[in-house]
Design a protein around this motif. Structure first.
Motif, PDB file in Angstrom:
ATOM      1  N   LEU A 171       0.792  -1.166   0.051  1.00 52.20           N
ATOM      2  CA  LEU A 171       0.104  -0.165  -0.026  1.00 52.20           C
ATOM      3  C   LEU A 171       0.752   1.126  -0.070  1.00 52.20           C
ATOM      4  N   LEU A 172       2.176   1.206   0.556  1.00 47.05           N
ATOM      5  CA  LEU A 172       2.945   2.333   0.717  1.00 47.05           C
ATOM      6  C   LEU A 172       3.394   2.418  -0.775  1.00 47.05           C
ATOM      7  N   CYS A 173       3.916   1.552  -1.311  1.00 45.07           N
ATOM      8  CA  CYS A 173       4.530   1.763  -2.731  1.00 45.07           C
ATOM      9  C   CYS A 173       3.521   2.308  -3.647  1.00 45.07           C
ATOM     10  N   LEU A 174       2.188   1.529  -3.625  1.00 44.13           N
ATOM     11  CA  LEU A 174       1.227   2.050  -4.456  1.00 44.13           C
ATOM     12  C   LEU A 174       0.893   3.543  -4.115  1.00 44.13           C
ATOM     13  N   TRP A 175       0.929   3.932  -2.963  1.00 48.04           N
ATOM     14  CA  TRP A 175       0.539   5.439  -2.595  1.00 48.04           C
ATOM     15  C   TRP A 175       1.602   6.179  -3.282  1.00 48.04           C
ATOM     16  N   ARG A 176       2.863   5.951  -3.147  1.00 48.48           N
ATOM     17  CA  ARG A 176       3.959   6.651  -3.813  1.00 48.48           C
ATOM     18  C   ARG A 176       3.975   6.682  -5.078  1.00 48.48           C
ATOM     19  N   TRP A 177       3.599   5.654  -5.896  1.00 49.62           N
ATOM     20  CA  TRP A 177       3.500   5.418  -7.188  1.00 49.62           C
ATOM     21  C   TRP A 177       2.384   6.262  -7.863  1.00 49.62           C
ATOM     22  N   LYS A 178       1.126   6.242  -7.239  1.00 46.70           N
ATOM     23  CA  LYS A 178       0.126   7.015  -7.577  1.00 46.70           C
ATOM     24  C   LYS A 178       0.645   8.807  -7.376  1.00 46.70           C
ATOM     25  N   SER A 179       0.957   9.007  -6.295  1.00 48.91           N
ATOM     26  CA  SER A 179       1.521  10.161  -6.106  1.00 48.91           C
ATOM     27  C   SER A 179       2.512  10.868  -7.140  1.00 48.91           C
ATOM     28  N   GLY A 180       3.424   9.831  -7.346  1.00 49.14           N
ATOM     29  CA  GLY A 180       4.679  10.119  -8.099  1.00 49.14           C
ATOM     30  C   GLY A 180       4.056  10.534  -9.800  1.00 49.14           C
ATOM     31  N   GLN A 181       3.267   9.977 -10.076  1.00 51.12           N
ATOM     32  CA  GLN A 181       2.627   9.852 -11.421  1.00 51.12           C
ATOM     33  C   GLN A 181       2.281  11.281 -11.854  1.00 51.12           C
ATOM     34  N   ALA A 182       1.725  11.825 -10.806  1.00 52.05           N
ATOM     35  CA  ALA A 182       1.486  13.421 -10.944  1.00 52.05           C
ATOM     36  C   ALA A 182       2.536  14.301 -11.299  1.00 52.05           C
ATOM     37  N   ALA A 183       3.809  13.693 -10.839  1.00 53.40           N
ATOM     38  CA  ALA A 183       4.837  14.818 -11.159  1.00 53.40           C
ATOM     39  C   ALA A 183       5.841  14.380 -12.283  1.00 53.40           C
ATOM     40  N   LEU A 184       5.231  13.442 -12.941  1.00 51.87           N
ATOM     41  CA  LEU A 184       6.049  13.041 -14.266  1.00 51.87           C
ATOM     42  C   LEU A 184       5.874  14.200 -15.428  1.00 51.87           C
ATOM     43  N   ARG A 185       7.053  14.423 -15.872  1.00 49.60           N
ATOM     44  CA  ARG A 185       7.091  15.716 -17.071  1.00 49.60           C
ATOM     45  C   ARG A 185       7.924  15.024 -17.847  1.00 49.60           C
ATOM     46  N   LEU A 186       8.179  15.521 -19.097  1.00 51.14           N
ATOM     47  CA  LEU A 186       9.225  15.444 -20.087  1.00 51.14           C
ATOM     48  C   LEU A 186      10.279  16.301 -19.801  1.00 51.14           C
ATOM     49  N   ASP A 187      11.609  15.630 -19.849  1.00 52.01           N
ATOM     50  CA  ASP A 187      12.638  16.614 -19.715  1.00 52.01           C
ATOM     51  C   ASP A 187      13.086  17.240 -20.973  1.00 52.01           C
ATOM     52  N   LEU A 188      12.541  18.619 -20.890  1.00 54.47           N
ATOM     53  CA  LEU A 188      12.859  19.406 -22.001  1.00 54.47           C
ATOM     54  C   LEU A 188      14.462  19.832 -22.480  1.00 54.47           C
ATOM     55  N   ASN A 189      15.221  19.434 -21.473  1.00 54.83           N
ATOM     56  CA  ASN A 189      16.656  19.652 -21.599  1.00 54.83           C
ATOM     57  C   ASN A 189      17.283  18.633 -22.436  1.00 54.83           C
ATOM     58  N   LEU A 190      16.793  17.235 -22.537  1.00 57.59           N
ATOM     59  CA  LEU A 190      17.249  16.438 -23.293  1.00 57.59           C
ATOM     60  C   LEU A 190      17.400  16.773 -24.746  1.00 57.59           C
ATOM     61  N   PRO A 191      18.371  16.363 -25.508  1.00 55.27           N
ATOM     62  CA  PRO A 191      18.861  16.894 -26.737  1.00 55.27           C
ATOM     63  C   PRO A 191      17.496  16.592 -27.852  1.00 55.27           C
ATOM     64  N   GLY A 192      17.019  15.497 -27.795  1.00 55.16           N
ATOM     65  CA  GLY A 192      15.926  14.791 -28.436  1.00 55.16           C
ATOM     66  C   GLY A 192      14.619  15.883 -28.374  1.00 55.16           C
ATOM     67  N   TYR A 193      14.396  16.585 -27.301  1.00 57.10           N
ATOM     68  CA  TYR A 193      13.301  17.423 -27.323  1.00 57.10           C
ATOM     69  C   TYR A 193      13.604  18.951 -27.350  1.00 57.10           C
ATOM     70  N   ALA A 194      15.098  19.347 -26.899  1.00 54.01           N
ATOM     71  CA  ALA A 194      15.443  20.654 -27.200  1.00 54.01           C
ATOM     72  C   ALA A 194      15.290  21.203 -28.726  1.00 54.01           C
ATOM     73  N   GLN A 195      15.713  20.137 -29.559  1.00 49.37           N
ATOM     74  CA  GLN A 195      15.935  20.323 -31.113  1.00 49.37           C
ATOM     75  C   GLN A 195      14.193  20.779 -31.615  1.00 49.37           C
ATOM     76  N   LEU A 196      13.497  20.257 -30.844  1.00 51.27           N
ATOM     77  CA  LEU A 196      12.114  20.464 -31.405  1.00 51.27           C
ATOM     78  C   LEU A 196      11.496  22.033 -31.092  1.00 51.27           C
ATOM     79  N   ARG A 197      12.166  22.513 -30.234  1.00 54.53           N
ATOM     80  CA  ARG A 197      11.421  23.730 -29.767  1.00 54.53           C
ATOM     81  C   ARG A 197      11.340  24.681 -31.177  1.00 54.53           C
ATOM     82  N   GLU A 198      12.351  24.839 -31.974  1.00 51.50           N
ATOM     83  CA  GLU A 198      12.149  25.779 -33.071  1.00 51.50           C
ATOM     84  C   GLU A 198      11.129  25.324 -33.969  1.00 51.50           C
ATOM     85  N   ARG A 199      10.997  23.845 -34.190  1.00 49.27           N
ATOM     86  CA  ARG A 199      10.004  23.465 -35.131  1.00 49.27           C
ATOM     87  C   ARG A 199       8.668  23.354 -34.655  1.00 49.27           C
ATOM     88  N   LEU A 200       8.465  23.333 -33.538  1.00 44.79           N
ATOM     89  CA  LEU A 200       7.062  23.371 -32.983  1.00 44.79           C
ATOM     90  C   LEU A 200       6.535  24.808 -32.657  1.00 44.79           C
TER      91      LEU A 200
END
Length: 456
Positions: A273-302
């Motif tokens: 139950l503890l792990c499930l609670w941490r997993w559920k609450s942690g999902q809300a904090a998931l974000r794309l890391d825009l500093n990764l090269p694969g995402y950073a180079q899309l800024r000018e195109r998008l």
């Protein structure tokens, strides 16, 4: 599609482009720009469109089906293992049960792995990953989709950034052990309800006082829940032989069940139950890391500061079925457009008042301008005029498909040859085959009635 699945597919596309090079994404970028929003939402929109086009969305569904089957297989193994522990602890019923040997059989391996998992969680955060890798491997095998091989690494990388992998593994490990312990408890109660067991303890080097102290210490917590604990006299007497007294057998049985429940089932339940609670609450904090090269180079195109043209992309390996994403409520009007016509062909033909002329698309700039316009104002009916004297190359067919996706209904007009010139039958057949693969209606006569009224 959940937010986690969207992020998962986005990360999969990033990994795929990182290892295999950029994908053909002109249409995906255009749709992402027209959808608006901030950069992360545009990156997701682009990635989801590419994933749907390239079959990764279907591969994810297959992978999730395989993951569920893998969980079922592992859960069945856990239940069987727990039952095996109970049978090994209680024996055949013909001989007295050594209570501490039975307790070690029921709880020994579970407690060792539990302490190991807690130590690994505190100091490393990755302990138990072997069981997680088994689940990932089995999920991939049961998915039976070659494209699913890219999904597991993307999921691990996505979760590691927020250290959610430890909690996901924790849910898996503790839930499986909880099943094993519950299975052992059920079988233990069943055996005690259907067989008569006697209980003894045996030792060579330890004193009776040691066993009395250990038995009473282990029984302290179960006693708070109402489980009985053998008296000191019962414990001393059980060191010589199994007591043939009903109260003694029941006291030892209740003690063994209580210890298994308190030290086997409850800790795994609380940790799961503890792990499930941490997993559920942690999902809300998931974000794309825009500093990764694969995402950073899309800024000018998008999110371009100025429109950039002239980018050349590799042609797709195969044509994809055209499915319009525009409804009748979103579209209006009729439009005629031509693709790469020669200068000697008079254009445009006489058009009804309610049909607009989009001209001839003969440059990258004109194509991008029209596609951007159609993304904002999609027509209800679109006629695309093509010269069948030209070969149906994949670039022209990809443009036709992209235009068709921007309208509610589309027809292709294969123009007649100029007077005194005949069309090549083989090339015309290639056009028919390609348009049939795209599932677009086509004709060699002007669809003016259809453009004007929507009917032939």
């Amino acid at each position: 599609m959940t937010e986690l699945n969207n992020l998962w597919l986005t990360e999969t596309i990033r990994l795929r482009e990182e290892h295999a090079g950029p994908l053909e994404d002109l249409e995906a970028n255009r749709l992402a720009r027209s959808a608006g929003g901030d950069l992360p939402s545009r990156i997701q929109c682009r990635a989801l469109w590419l994933a749907e086009r390239d079959g990764l969305s279907a591969a994810l569904k297959h992978w999730l089906q395989g993951a569920r089957l893998a969980l079922i297989v592992m859960a069945v193994l856990a239940v069987v293992s727990g039952a095996g522990l109970a049978f090994a602890a209680m024996g055949d019923g013909l001989h007295p049960v050594n209570v501490f040997w039975a307790l070690g059989s029921l709880l020994g391996l579970n407690l060792i792995l539990l302490l190991s998992w807690i130590v690994g969680l505190v100091f490393a955060g990755e302990h138990g990953a072997s069981l997680g890798r088994v689940w990932l491997w089995l999920s991939e095998k049961l998915a039976r989709d070659s494209k699913a091989a890219q999904l597991a690494p993307a999921l691990l990388l996505l979760l590691q950034r927020q250290k959610l992998n430890r909690w996901a593994i924790g849910v898996l490990v503790n839930s499986l052990w909880l099943l094993a312990m519950v299975s052992a408890l059920v079988i233990l109660l069943t055996l005690m309800a259907t067989r008569r067991y006697g209980f003894v303890w045996e030792t060579t080097i330890l004193s009776a006082d040691t066993f009395i102290a250990v038995t009473q210490a282990l029984g302290a917590l179960p006693a708070l829940l109402g489980f009985s604990v053998p008296t000191e006299e019962m414990i001393r007497a059980s060191g010589d032989a199994a007591l043939n007294i009903e109260s003694a057998r029941q006291a030892w049985a209740a003690w063994l069940v209580g210890v298994l429940l308190v030290y086997g089932v409850v800790p795994r339940l609380l940790l799961a139950l503890l792990c499930l609670w941490r997993w559920k609450s942690g999902q809300a904090a998931l974000r794309l890391d825009l500093n990764l090269p694969g995402y950073a180079q899309l800024r000018e195109r998008l999110m371009p500061t100025s429109e950039r043209l002239g980018i050349s992309d590799a042609a797709p390996e195969q044509l994809h079925r055209v499915e319009s994403g525009v409804s009748e409520q979103q579209s209006d009007g009729a439009l005629l457009v031509a693709i790469e016509l020669d200068d000697d062909r008079p254009w445009p033909p006489p058009l009804p008042n309610n049909v607009s002329n989009a001209g001839i698309l003969d440059s990258r700039e004109s194509r991008h301008k029209l596609l951007e316009q159609l993304s904002r104002f999609p027509p209800a009916r679109l006629a695309i005029a093509c010269d069948p004297r030209r070969s149906p190359d994949r670039g022209s067919l990809a443009l036709i498909a992209e235009l068709a996706r921007s309208a509610s209904a589309t027809r292709v007009w294969l123009l007649q040859a100029p007077p005194g010139e005949a069309l090549d039958a083989e090339r015309l057949g290639d056009w028919h085959a390609a348009l049939q693969q795209l599932e677009l209606p086509f004709a060699d006569c002007a669809p003016m009635n259809w453009l004007e009224t929507g009917h032939d």
